[in-house]
Structures are given as structure tokens and as C-alpha cells.
Scaffold this active site. Sequence first.
Site, PDB file in Angstrom:
ATOM      1  N   CYS A   1       0.977  -1.140   0.045  1.00 23.77           N
ATOM      2  CA  CYS A   1       0.044   0.091   0.045  1.00 23.77           C
ATOM      3  C   CYS A   1       0.883   1.305  -0.180  1.00 23.77           C
ATOM      4  CB  CYS A   1      -0.854  -0.057   1.128  1.00 23.77           C
ATOM      5  SG  CYS A   1      -0.152   0.258   2.913  1.00 23.77           S
ATOM      6  N   ARG A   2       0.534   2.257   0.604  1.00 27.63           N
ATOM      7  CA  ARG A   2       1.368   3.320   0.400  1.00 27.63           C
ATOM      8  C   ARG A   2       2.632   3.457   1.310  1.00 27.63           C
ATOM      9  NH1 ARG A   2       1.569   8.256   3.409  1.00 27.63           N
ATOM     10  NH2 ARG A   2      -0.078   7.906   5.030  1.00 27.63           N
TER      11      ARG A   2
END
Length: 109
Positions: free
Chosen positions: A61-62
Site C-alpha cells: 500500500c502507501r
Amino acid sequence: MSEPVPTVGVADLPSETPLLDVRELDEWTAGHAPHARHLPMSELAARMNEVPQDDPLYVVCRSGGRSGRVVAYLAQQGFPAVNVDGGMQDWAAAGREVVTDDGSAPRIA
């Protein structure tokens, strides 16, 4: 007590490792790893048939928070999932390739 989430750092991944990117569409559009597949966390439960069968299944993800939750969920479903610690922020900071589908400059925030 819950089991610890299997985790790997970006530096320990081969550059062409397939990834499952669980960020939302706007984040994916802004830039992603070239060998990643996109399946937003918000749609995961409804699209379980699209989860790749990779072993191990590296999830990104981020920054590693959402992917950690996804890895915990996937592990409960029997998938050999591993969280990518630091996410796309660490991926980009390490100088790994980041692409966009429209050819614009990548923007990992």
C-alpha cells in the site's frame, strides 16, 4: 493474541517481484510498481476470486498499514501473504521503478 503479520522490507524484494497493490484507484493512478496488480482494499472481500495465487503473495500500500491489515485477513483465508514494510513510499525512496498507466510522471505521496 493475534499472530504477527509476515513482513519484508523493500530492500529484500527482487525488483521484478509481483505485488498486490491494495491502494485506492487515485493512488494507483498516481504511480505503482511495474509488476503490480491492483485490487483496492475497499473491494477485497467482494473480489476474493481475483486475489493472485502467488506464493508468497507480496502485498503493498502507501506505507504498510493497510497492506498489513490485508495480509492478516488473507492469512486467515489461507493465502501465503506477506506485507511490504514501508509500502510504495519506501519503494520509490529506494529508487525502484514507478510507472503510471497514462504516461504522466509518478507521484507517490
